[in-house]
Motif scaffolding. Structure first.
Motif, PDB file in Angstrom:
ATOM      1  N   LEU A 291      -8.575  -5.152  -1.118  1.00  0.00           N
ATOM      2  CA  LEU A 291      -9.112  -4.540   0.108  1.00  0.00           C
ATOM      3  C   LEU A 291     -10.464  -5.110   0.492  1.00  0.00           C
ATOM      4  O   LEU A 291     -10.721  -5.437   1.645  1.00  0.00           O
ATOM      5  CB  LEU A 291      -9.258  -3.017  -0.092  1.00  0.00           C
TER       6      LEU A 291
ATOM      7  N   CYS B 240     -13.121   0.236  -3.617  1.00  0.00           N
ATOM      8  CA  CYS B 240     -11.752   0.371  -3.092  1.00  0.00           C
ATOM      9  C   CYS B 240     -10.801  -0.542  -3.843  1.00  0.00           C
ATOM     10  O   CYS B 240      -9.701  -0.148  -4.230  1.00  0.00           O
ATOM     11  CB  CYS B 240     -11.741   0.082  -1.592  1.00  0.00           C
ATOM     12  N   THR B 241     -11.231  -1.776  -4.049  1.00  0.00           N
ATOM     13  CA  THR B 241     -10.384  -2.733  -4.758  1.00  0.00           C
ATOM     14  C   THR B 241     -10.216  -2.322  -6.212  1.00  0.00           C
ATOM     15  O   THR B 241      -9.145  -2.460  -6.793  1.00  0.00           O
ATOM     16  CB  THR B 241     -11.016  -4.134  -4.674  1.00  0.00           C
TER      17      THR B 241
ATOM     18  N   VAL C 267      -8.461   1.509   3.594  1.00  0.00           N
ATOM     19  CA  VAL C 267      -7.041   1.219   3.802  1.00  0.00           C
ATOM     20  C   VAL C 267      -6.769   0.815   5.252  1.00  0.00           C
ATOM     21  O   VAL C 267      -6.019  -0.112   5.528  1.00  0.00           O
ATOM     22  CB  VAL C 267      -6.175   2.422   3.355  1.00  0.00           C
TER      23      VAL C 267
ATOM     24  N   CYS D 167      -8.783   4.899  -2.113  1.00  0.00           N
ATOM     25  CA  CYS D 167      -9.893   4.074  -1.647  1.00  0.00           C
ATOM     26  C   CYS D 167     -10.788   4.878  -0.708  1.00  0.00           C
ATOM     27  O   CYS D 167     -12.013   4.723  -0.705  1.00  0.00           O
ATOM     28  CB  CYS D 167      -9.388   2.813  -0.964  1.00  0.00           C
TER      29      CYS D 167
ATOM     30  N   ARG E 151      -4.512  -4.102  -4.476  1.00  0.00           N
ATOM     31  CA  ARG E 151      -4.727  -4.855  -3.237  1.00  0.00           C
ATOM     32  C   ARG E 151      -6.182  -5.302  -3.146  1.00  0.00           C
ATOM     33  O   ARG E 151      -7.084  -4.600  -3.569  1.00  0.00           O
ATOM     34  CB  ARG E 151      -4.373  -3.998  -2.024  1.00  0.00           C
TER      35      ARG E 151
ATOM     36  N   CYS F 201      -7.693   0.730  -6.410  1.00  0.00           N
ATOM     37  CA  CYS F 201      -6.373   0.622  -5.772  1.00  0.00           C
ATOM     38  C   CYS F 201      -5.256   0.494  -6.807  1.00  0.00           C
ATOM     39  O   CYS F 201      -5.234  -0.443  -7.595  1.00  0.00           O
ATOM     40  CB  CYS F 201      -6.326  -0.583  -4.837  1.00  0.00           C
TER      41      CYS F 201
ATOM     42  N   CYS G 289       0.851  -1.195   0.000  1.00  0.00           N
ATOM     43  CA  CYS G 289       0.000   0.000   0.000  1.00  0.00           C
ATOM     44  C   CYS G 289       0.882   1.238   0.000  1.00  0.00           C
ATOM     45  O   CYS G 289       1.849   1.324   0.744  1.00  0.00           O
ATOM     46  CB  CYS G 289      -0.886  -0.019   1.234  1.00  0.00           C
TER      47      CYS G 289
ATOM     48  N   SER H 256      -2.257  -0.229  -6.210  1.00  0.00           N
ATOM     49  CA  SER H 256      -1.374  -1.336  -5.829  1.00  0.00           C
ATOM     50  C   SER H 256      -2.074  -2.684  -5.990  1.00  0.00           C
ATOM     51  O   SER H 256      -1.538  -3.709  -5.592  1.00  0.00           O
ATOM     52  CB  SER H 256      -0.927  -1.176  -4.373  1.00  0.00           C
TER      53      SER H 256
END
Lengths: 434, 276
Positions: free
Chosen positions: A420, A410-411, A382, A371, A418, A414, A365, A416
């Motif tokens: 989430l 959020c996913t 996060v 997010c 991640r 993201c 992260c 990165s």
């Protein structure tokens, strides 16, 4: 007409153009119908038939056995082959009634009503309950439970949710465009059943055709059609209430606490069917789309039809599928078995090639806060994700994990890559257990 | 020159003054620490695993010093630590708790329990379990995503090439972290002397087990009949072993048609034990 907005959300590639203008095709009843006893949120219905029984279309085969439950009806006529656990869209084997179609399509006496708007509120409620109607937007909350729970509250607004915000899906779009009068009738019946004062139909602005048709059909009646911004998740219940009525559903609360009820347009259509024709919920509109579906389209499918059959009706696959989803790409459930049946909560069947479902390994992260920016529930994904990874369930709860609406924004956002949402979901399940 | 001297003298004086202050404060406001607590804490493993039920080694040391916990309360330290603590407390030889080790009750690895799909969600068994139930057909078996291995604070677990966790019993301390981590409850803590394990947790009917796994218990009851001490019973389509009765004779493992029951090397000797 003003466009209504709400906080957060994302703009995924919508890809609705593939099927948005294709009229609904009626699919013939399946040879073998598999009807799970759980097609909704809540307890399993209790099977009323056993192996060897003869059933007709619309006959009740699963009865309500709990306060949060919905009855289940036979979508075909024929012989019960088995009552046993069968794989379903949620990945688990659930008790199902398997019916072999005799091809006669013999229908039970459905007791139609020529002018259902004359029915009393109690009669409408009875019909909604006996028709086994659940929320057709994807969550599958029994409609009658929603109405009953709000009994002692004053309901100011009934919002009919036509904000089909999931990419690819156009089932609600076609319902609004083709079954306009039924949606309007269903809305009126739902308002009468729940004692709502005002009906608002909220449609995303990327469906001008539906807005025009609904406005025209509503005519001089008190129904208001409003335009909602094209953004995911505009169709989420709590976000829609905030956007349309400027009322906030309290944490852990339900919409009736702020005097609002939300029903999907599909649910309104099903209610109209149940009251007018006496037809229980035995079919629904399903979008079949994706980059490897040969002839994508919208189909009126009998419940219990295996995914395989529906995909064949859409011309089958053009390439080896890497992922088949029940529902939309944001919240849909990945399937490992195409023998699973279409149930009340299946809004669409999507099939994608490897190219479309590219997977990335999560990177650390970078605390960019995107997010947090997109979370429509005003949470900090996060933080909750990190709490979940470290098993800090109490802290996750304090940061509002239970208010997560599981939209997956959020996913999606993201950088990165991640997962989430999955961690937040784990936190939710752990908190719920305590 | 003069300026430098003033500076040195001033700083030196200030230092001396503060030193006096500190000495005074450390005497006046000293917190009395039971020296025993320090000693006990040093004797404990110091890994703060929480297996004793206290927040960490320090909390346990305090509890032992106050007499709220027995000297053998640390399951991780075993005999050696218990003896040391008993010495500190001035007690007689304390009896250490019987050492328990983790046993993985599933043999359905990638070879035996074929995958039904590719799982590409986050690599955590708990998440796989709540989403679609992972990539295996068996809903009771190991998900193979190594959440238990990550949870182990003692490096006593690893994944083998078949996708199943293995326990290094010499390193295992019985802290129970893996048991807690496993969403499918397939890890249990068993006394280290027991060497016969029924490595399956499936409650499905035998025919359904055969469809999804080669080594799952099919509840054929042969082990139940074979057991000379009545230690095995079939409950809910699964053979269960009563470790208190088991004499580790290994007869059940010999008759098991699907080789669910396993004898661990070096433990398969008949213990002298009263029957009945």
């Amino acid at each position: 007409m003003k466009t209504i907005n709400f906080r957060g959300g994302v703009h995924p590639e919508y890809s609705k153009y593939i099927t948005a203008d294709l009229p609904v095709k009626v699919l013939p009843p399946p040879e073998i119908a598999i009807i799970p006893m759980v097609q909704h949120v809540g307890e399993a219905a209790e099977p009323l038939v056993k192996k060897g029984d003869q059933v007709k279309v619309g006959q009740i085969i699963g009865k309500i056995c709990n306060t949060v439950c919905a009855s289940v009806h036979s979508p075909v006529s024929g012989t019960v082959k088995a009552v046993e656990p069968r794989p379903t869209v949620n990945g688990h084997a659930l008790l199902s009634v398997v019916i072999e179609n005799d091809g006669l399509d013999a229908v039970i006496d459905m007791n139609p009503h020529p002018d259902p708007i004359q029915l009393s509120a109690a009669e409408i409620q009875k019909k909604i309950e006996s028709a086994g109607i659940v929320g057709l937007g994807g969550a599958g909350f029994p409609a009658i439970v929603k109405i009953n729970s709000a009994k002692d509250h004053k309901i100011d607004y009934l919002i009919i949710n036509g904000s089909e915000c999931e990419p690819y899906l156009t089932a609600d779009h076609r319902v609004m465009a083709e079954y306009t009068s039924e949606v309007i009738l269903g809305a009126k019946l739902l308002a009468k059943a729940s004692g709502a004062e005002k009906i608002i139909i909220a449609v995303e602005e990327n469906k001008p055709e539906c807005i025009a048709k609904l406005t025209e059909a509503a005519g001089s009646s008190a129904i208001e059609v409003v335009k909602v911004v094209t953004k995911y998740p505009a169709g989420s219940e709590k976000q829609l209430i905030k956007a349309v009525c400027n009322r906030e559903v309290p944490s852990n609360g339900l919409p009736y606490q702020v005097g609002v009820l939300v029903h999907n347009v599909g649910t309104a259509w099903a209610v109209a069917q149940a009251c007018q024709k006496g037809r229980p919920l035995i079919e629904r509109v399903v979008t079949v789309s994706g980059d490897i579906i040969k002839e994508p389209g919208n189909f009126l499918v009998r419940l219990g039809t295996p995914f395989k059959t529906v995909i064949q009706a859409a011309g089958g696959f053009t390439a080896e599928p890497a992922k088949v989803l029940a529902g939309g790409p944001m919240m849909g459930l990945a399937q490992y078995n195409l023998d699973v049946p279409v149930v009340k909560t299946v809004t669409g069947i999507l099939a994608f090639s490897q190219k479309e479902v590219k997977q990335y390994d999560p990177m650390p992260c970078i605390k960019c806060g995107r997010c947090v920016e997109v979370c429509p529930a005003h949470l900090m994904p996060v933080r909750i994700e990190l709490f979940a990874i470290n098993g800090m369930w109490d802290e996750a709860r304090d940061y509002g994990a239970m208010d997560c609406i599981e939209c997956g924004c959020c996913t999606y956002i993201c950088p990165s890559k991640r997962g989430l949402f999955h961690w937040i979901k784990l936190a939710k399940s752990k908190i719920a257990k305590v | 020159m003069n300026n430098a001297l003033i500076g040195v003298l001033f700083m030196g004086g200030l230092g001396a003054l503060l030193a006096v202050g500190l000495v005074f404060a450390s005497k006046k406001f000293a917190i009395k620490v039971e020296p025993m607590i320090e000693e006990i804490e040093t004797a404990l493993p110091g890994i703060n695993c929480g297996a004793c039920g206290f927040a960490g080694c320090r909390s346990l040391a305090e509890a032992i010093a106050e007499g709220k916990a027995p000297s053998n309360a640390c399951p991780v330290g075993g005999n050696a630590v218990a003896e040391k603590i008993a010495e500190i407390l001035g007690e007689d030889q304390a009896s250490a708790p019987s050492r328990k080790v983790a046993q993985v009750l599933c043999k359905g690895g990638n070879v035996e329990a074929a995958a039904r799909a590719d799982y590409d969600g986050p690599g955590d068994c708990r998440i796989a379990n709540i989403t679609q139930g992972g990539d295996k057909d068996c809903i009771y078996g190991c998900l193979g995503l190594a959440t238990c291995v990550e949870a182990c604070p003692f490096d006593a677990m690893a994944m083998n090439e078949n996708g199943l966790p293995i326990v290094f019993e010499d390193k295992c301390t019985g802290c129970g972290k893996c048991v807690e981590a496993c969403p499918r409850d397939i890890i249990v803590l068993v006394g280290e002397e027991y060497g016969v394990h029924i490595r399956c947790r499936s409650l499905s009917l035998g025919k359904d087990v055969r469809k999804v796994c080669n080594v799952g218990c099919i509840a054929c009851r042969r082990c139940e009949k074979e057991c000379p001490v009545g230690a095995i019973s079939i409950i809910d389509n699964l053979a269960r072993i009563d470790y208190d009765k088991c004499i580790v004779c290994g007869k059940c493992a010999a008759v098991c048609p699907v080789k669910t029951i396993e004898i661990q090397e070096g433990k398969s000797v008949i213990k002298p034990k009263k029957v009945g």
